[in-house]
Design a protein around this motif. Structure first.
Motif, PDB file in Angstrom:
ATOM      1  N   MET A 150      25.835 -38.394   7.856  1.00 49.70           N
ATOM      2  CA  MET A 150      27.003 -37.790   7.509  1.00 49.70           C
ATOM      3  C   MET A 150      27.379 -37.239   6.103  1.00 49.70           C
ATOM      4  O   MET A 150      27.551 -36.133   5.944  1.00 49.70           O
ATOM      5  CB  MET A 150      28.097 -38.669   7.926  1.00 49.70           C
ATOM      6  CG  MET A 150      29.641 -38.119   7.935  1.00 49.70           C
ATOM      7  SD  MET A 150      29.780 -36.558   8.850  1.00 49.70           S
ATOM      8  CE  MET A 150      29.654 -37.176  10.569  1.00 49.70           C
ATOM      9  N   LEU A 151      26.907 -38.045   4.958  1.00 49.54           N
ATOM     10  CA  LEU A 151      26.888 -37.776   3.789  1.00 49.54           C
ATOM     11  C   LEU A 151      26.146 -36.472   3.419  1.00 49.54           C
ATOM     12  O   LEU A 151      26.562 -35.689   2.664  1.00 49.54           O
ATOM     13  CB  LEU A 151      26.746 -39.112   2.881  1.00 49.54           C
ATOM     14  CG  LEU A 151      27.021 -38.769   1.280  1.00 49.54           C
ATOM     15  CD1 LEU A 151      28.463 -38.737   1.322  1.00 49.54           C
ATOM     16  CD2 LEU A 151      26.689 -40.128   0.700  1.00 49.54           C
ATOM     17  N   ARG A 152      24.877 -36.560   3.863  1.00 49.13           N
ATOM     18  CA  ARG A 152      23.883 -35.389   3.649  1.00 49.13           C
ATOM     19  C   ARG A 152      24.477 -33.988   4.554  1.00 49.13           C
ATOM     20  O   ARG A 152      24.320 -33.035   3.759  1.00 49.13           O
ATOM     21  CB  ARG A 152      22.735 -35.696   4.403  1.00 49.13           C
ATOM     22  CG  ARG A 152      21.708 -36.725   3.391  1.00 49.13           C
ATOM     23  CD  ARG A 152      20.362 -36.496   4.200  1.00 49.13           C
ATOM     24  NE  ARG A 152      20.152 -36.820   5.288  1.00 49.13           N
ATOM     25  CZ  ARG A 152      19.949 -38.117   5.819  1.00 49.13           C
ATOM     26  NH1 ARG A 152      19.966 -39.218   4.793  1.00 49.13           N
ATOM     27  NH2 ARG A 152      19.862 -38.467   6.963  1.00 49.13           N
ATOM     28  N   SER A 153      25.033 -34.255   5.757  1.00 50.65           N
ATOM     29  CA  SER A 153      25.834 -32.923   6.250  1.00 50.65           C
ATOM     30  C   SER A 153      27.268 -32.722   5.430  1.00 50.65           C
ATOM     31  O   SER A 153      27.582 -31.400   5.395  1.00 50.65           O
ATOM     32  CB  SER A 153      26.218 -33.409   7.662  1.00 50.65           C
ATOM     33  OG  SER A 153      27.483 -34.241   7.843  1.00 50.65           O
ATOM     34  N   LEU A 154      27.983 -33.439   4.924  1.00 53.13           N
ATOM     35  CA  LEU A 154      29.075 -33.040   3.841  1.00 53.13           C
ATOM     36  C   LEU A 154      28.367 -32.410   2.714  1.00 53.13           C
ATOM     37  O   LEU A 154      29.055 -31.394   2.184  1.00 53.13           O
ATOM     38  CB  LEU A 154      29.723 -34.127   3.602  1.00 53.13           C
ATOM     39  CG  LEU A 154      30.504 -34.821   4.995  1.00 53.13           C
ATOM     40  CD1 LEU A 154      31.367 -36.151   4.504  1.00 53.13           C
ATOM     41  CD2 LEU A 154      31.284 -33.828   5.567  1.00 53.13           C
ATOM     42  N   MET A 155      27.448 -32.929   2.037  1.00 54.14           N
ATOM     43  CA  MET A 155      27.111 -32.555   0.577  1.00 54.14           C
ATOM     44  C   MET A 155      26.103 -31.433   0.561  1.00 54.14           C
ATOM     45  O   MET A 155      24.942 -31.531   0.437  1.00 54.14           O
ATOM     46  CB  MET A 155      26.647 -33.560  -0.082  1.00 54.14           C
ATOM     47  CG  MET A 155      27.381 -34.842  -0.059  1.00 54.14           C
ATOM     48  SD  MET A 155      29.028 -34.870  -0.938  1.00 54.14           S
ATOM     49  CE  MET A 155      28.636 -34.596  -2.565  1.00 54.14           C
ATOM     50  N   VAL A 156      26.848 -30.250   1.000  1.00 55.24           N
ATOM     51  CA  VAL A 156      26.028 -29.029   1.015  1.00 55.24           C
ATOM     52  C   VAL A 156      26.611 -27.714   0.294  1.00 55.24           C
ATOM     53  O   VAL A 156      27.811 -27.760  -0.090  1.00 55.24           O
ATOM     54  CB  VAL A 156      25.560 -28.552   2.355  1.00 55.24           C
ATOM     55  CG1 VAL A 156      24.895 -29.466   3.309  1.00 55.24           C
ATOM     56  CG2 VAL A 156      26.981 -28.087   3.162  1.00 55.24           C
ATOM     57  N   VAL A 157      25.898 -26.801  -0.036  1.00 54.48           N
ATOM     58  CA  VAL A 157      26.594 -25.651  -0.568  1.00 54.48           C
ATOM     59  C   VAL A 157      27.223 -24.771   0.270  1.00 54.48           C
ATOM     60  O   VAL A 157      26.468 -24.345   1.261  1.00 54.48           O
ATOM     61  CB  VAL A 157      25.270 -24.926  -1.579  1.00 54.48           C
ATOM     62  CG1 VAL A 157      26.068 -23.517  -2.290  1.00 54.48           C
ATOM     63  CG2 VAL A 157      24.594 -25.617  -2.754  1.00 54.48           C
ATOM     64  N   SER A 158      28.426 -24.438   0.235  1.00 52.26           N
ATOM     65  CA  SER A 158      29.278 -23.789   1.432  1.00 52.26           C
ATOM     66  C   SER A 158      30.426 -23.163   0.571  1.00 52.26           C
ATOM     67  O   SER A 158      31.114 -23.798  -0.473  1.00 52.26           O
ATOM     68  CB  SER A 158      29.511 -24.459   2.239  1.00 52.26           C
ATOM     69  OG  SER A 158      30.186 -25.419   2.296  1.00 52.26           O
ATOM     70  N   GLU A 159      30.885 -22.170   1.141  1.00 53.19           N
ATOM     71  CA  GLU A 159      32.298 -21.615   0.617  1.00 53.19           C
ATOM     72  C   GLU A 159      33.035 -20.969   2.013  1.00 53.19           C
ATOM     73  O   GLU A 159      32.412 -20.965   3.140  1.00 53.19           O
ATOM     74  CB  GLU A 159      32.031 -20.493  -0.224  1.00 53.19           C
ATOM     75  CG  GLU A 159      31.417 -20.954  -1.396  1.00 53.19           C
ATOM     76  CD  GLU A 159      31.420 -19.441  -2.532  1.00 53.19           C
ATOM     77  OE1 GLU A 159      32.433 -18.747  -2.776  1.00 53.19           O
ATOM     78  OE2 GLU A 159      30.088 -19.323  -3.012  1.00 53.19           O
ATOM     79  N   ALA A 160      34.439 -20.938   1.827  1.00 55.08           N
ATOM     80  CA  ALA A 160      35.356 -20.431   2.715  1.00 55.08           C
ATOM     81  C   ALA A 160      36.459 -19.558   2.344  1.00 55.08           C
ATOM     82  O   ALA A 160      36.684 -19.633   1.044  1.00 55.08           O
ATOM     83  CB  ALA A 160      35.773 -21.804   3.518  1.00 55.08           C
ATOM     84  N   PRO A 161      36.863 -19.025   2.918  1.00 60.95           N
ATOM     85  CA  PRO A 161      38.075 -18.100   2.359  1.00 60.95           C
ATOM     86  C   PRO A 161      39.349 -18.730   2.441  1.00 60.95           C
ATOM     87  O   PRO A 161      40.239 -18.183   1.508  1.00 60.95           O
ATOM     88  CB  PRO A 161      38.243 -16.901   3.690  1.00 60.95           C
ATOM     89  CG  PRO A 161      37.875 -17.668   4.944  1.00 60.95           C
ATOM     90  CD  PRO A 161      36.805 -18.431   4.464  1.00 60.95           C
ATOM     91  N   SER A 162      39.565 -19.935   2.800  1.00 69.71           N
ATOM     92  CA  SER A 162      40.782 -20.627   2.508  1.00 69.71           C
ATOM     93  C   SER A 162      40.526 -22.140   2.053  1.00 69.71           C
ATOM     94  O   SER A 162      39.337 -22.624   2.508  1.00 69.71           O
ATOM     95  CB  SER A 162      41.803 -20.386   3.531  1.00 69.71           C
ATOM     96  OG  SER A 162      41.186 -21.065   4.801  1.00 69.71           O
ATOM     97  N   SER A 163      41.273 -22.924   1.505  1.00 66.49           N
ATOM     98  CA  SER A 163      41.136 -24.251   1.308  1.00 66.49           C
ATOM     99  C   SER A 163      42.292 -25.213   1.524  1.00 66.49           C
ATOM    100  O   SER A 163      43.148 -25.345   0.658  1.00 66.49           O
ATOM    101  CB  SER A 163      40.813 -24.413  -0.245  1.00 66.49           C
ATOM    102  OG  SER A 163      40.416 -25.820  -0.570  1.00 66.49           O
ATOM    103  N   PRO A 164      42.444 -25.774   3.035  1.00 67.51           N
ATOM    104  CA  PRO A 164      43.615 -26.403   3.292  1.00 67.51           C
ATOM    105  C   PRO A 164      43.521 -27.814   2.815  1.00 67.51           C
ATOM    106  O   PRO A 164      43.360 -28.480   3.690  1.00 67.51           O
ATOM    107  CB  PRO A 164      43.722 -26.072   4.830  1.00 67.51           C
ATOM    108  CG  PRO A 164      42.270 -25.964   5.003  1.00 67.51           C
ATOM    109  CD  PRO A 164      41.580 -25.286   4.056  1.00 67.51           C
ATOM    110  N   ILE A 165      43.705 -28.061   1.576  1.00 64.79           N
ATOM    111  CA  ILE A 165      43.519 -29.450   1.145  1.00 64.79           C
ATOM    112  C   ILE A 165      44.537 -30.356   1.740  1.00 64.79           C
ATOM    113  O   ILE A 165      44.286 -31.443   2.389  1.00 64.79           O
ATOM    114  CB  ILE A 165      43.329 -29.548  -0.340  1.00 64.79           C
ATOM    115  CG1 ILE A 165      42.237 -28.722  -0.795  1.00 64.79           C
ATOM    116  CG2 ILE A 165      43.330 -31.038  -0.880  1.00 64.79           C
ATOM    117  CD1 ILE A 165      42.296 -28.634  -2.564  1.00 64.79           C
ATOM    118  N   MET A 166      45.656 -30.227   1.424  1.00 60.09           N
ATOM    119  CA  MET A 166      46.931 -30.915   2.037  1.00 60.09           C
ATOM    120  C   MET A 166      46.697 -31.213   3.481  1.00 60.09           C
ATOM    121  O   MET A 166      46.905 -32.370   4.244  1.00 60.09           O
ATOM    122  CB  MET A 166      48.367 -30.306   1.518  1.00 60.09           C
ATOM    123  CG  MET A 166      48.814 -30.316   0.085  1.00 60.09           C
ATOM    124  SD  MET A 166      50.215 -29.898  -0.125  1.00 60.09           S
ATOM    125  CE  MET A 166      50.303 -28.182   0.545  1.00 60.09           C
TER     126      MET A 166
END
Length: 269
Positions: A150-166
């Protein structure tokens, strides 16, 4: 005057007493040994077969949220992954380890989630009453392998048009069992540039705590981080944003009940 010789009956009586004493000592020793092994067996923590958590409940929480919406370099990912792996390694057996993601894609948020407890390793097993090889295999197959995957699948280079952190943080916390029942040893780690960018609030559009609270956002908070220490592994962002970011998140996490906030800058040079 001649001494009387000891008769056969006296010698027999002495041997009988010695035998009784020997049997008594042996019985006590055997009983003590059985009692010791029984006590040790009773004190081996029993685990849930699916979650690997103690049946009595987890002893701590380590929740790790990775933001896949930010531009990030391989060096930053490598640094963050090492830090996260160190936190997992340092966590005590019985700690619930949860991994989640920040993404505007709800399907990704639902899919990239894992929550299991860290079981005892072979080094922590009792060789007198446990099979060390079996404990080691269960640790590797049941815990380390799915966590690493799971950690490998999360730690990848990627971007998105929005960032809904909260929003994704609240979704993540709502899926983790036992957050309220565990009183101590609770840590939340967020790897992100911390620039909230969604319909609720956007730092790129001048949003801050004042605008958020004026719109009633602070009244909608779930107060779901009571007792958590928050570690923010921040990807550097435009310096002009930083004061507003730090002010917002300090107020946000305080309102959510966090006990402490720590920043760590994750640069690539």
């Amino acid at each position: 005057m001649r001494r009387k010789k000891l008769g056969r009956s006296s010698r027999t009586s002495g041997s009988t007493i010695a035998l009784i004493v020997l049997l008594f000592v042996g019985t006590v020793t055997l009983g003590g040994g059985i009692g010791y092994f029984y006590f040790q067996a009773q004190n081996v923590t029993k685990l849930d077969a699916q979650t690997l958590c103690p049946l009595s409940g987890p002893t701590g929480q380590l929740a790790i949220l990775v933001d896949k919406t930010d531009p990030v370099t391989i060096r930053q990912l490598s640094f963050a992954q090492t830090k996260i792996e160190d936190l997992v390694e340092a966590a005590a057996a019985g700690t619930r380890i949860s991994l989640g993601v920040i993404s505007p894609d709800e399907a990704v948020v639902q899919q990239e989630y894992l929550s299991i407890c860290k079981p005892p390793s072979a080094n922590e097993a009792n060789g007198l009453i446990q099979n060390i090889a079996a404990v080691d295999q269960a640790y590797k197959d049941g815990f380390k392998a799915p966590l690493d995957s799971m950690l490998r699948s999360l730690m990848v280079v990627s971007e998105a048009p929005s960032s809904p952190i909260m929003e994704d943080l609240q979704t993540f916390l709502s899926r983790i069992p036992d957050t309220a029942s565990v009183g101590e040893n609770k840590i939340l780690v967020i790897f992100s540039n911390l620039a909230q960018h969604s319909g609720e609030l956007s730092f790129y559009e001048g949003g801050n705590w004042t605008s958020f609270s004026s719109a009633g956002g602070d009244q909608r908070l779930a107060r779901s981080l009571s007792g958590f220490e928050v570690k923010l592994m921040q990807i550097p962002i435009l310096e002009g944003f930083q004061p507003e970011l730090e002010d917002f998140w300090a107020r946000y996490f305080d309102a959510q009940g966090a006990s402490k906030i720590r920043y760590e800058r994750v640069g690539d040079l």
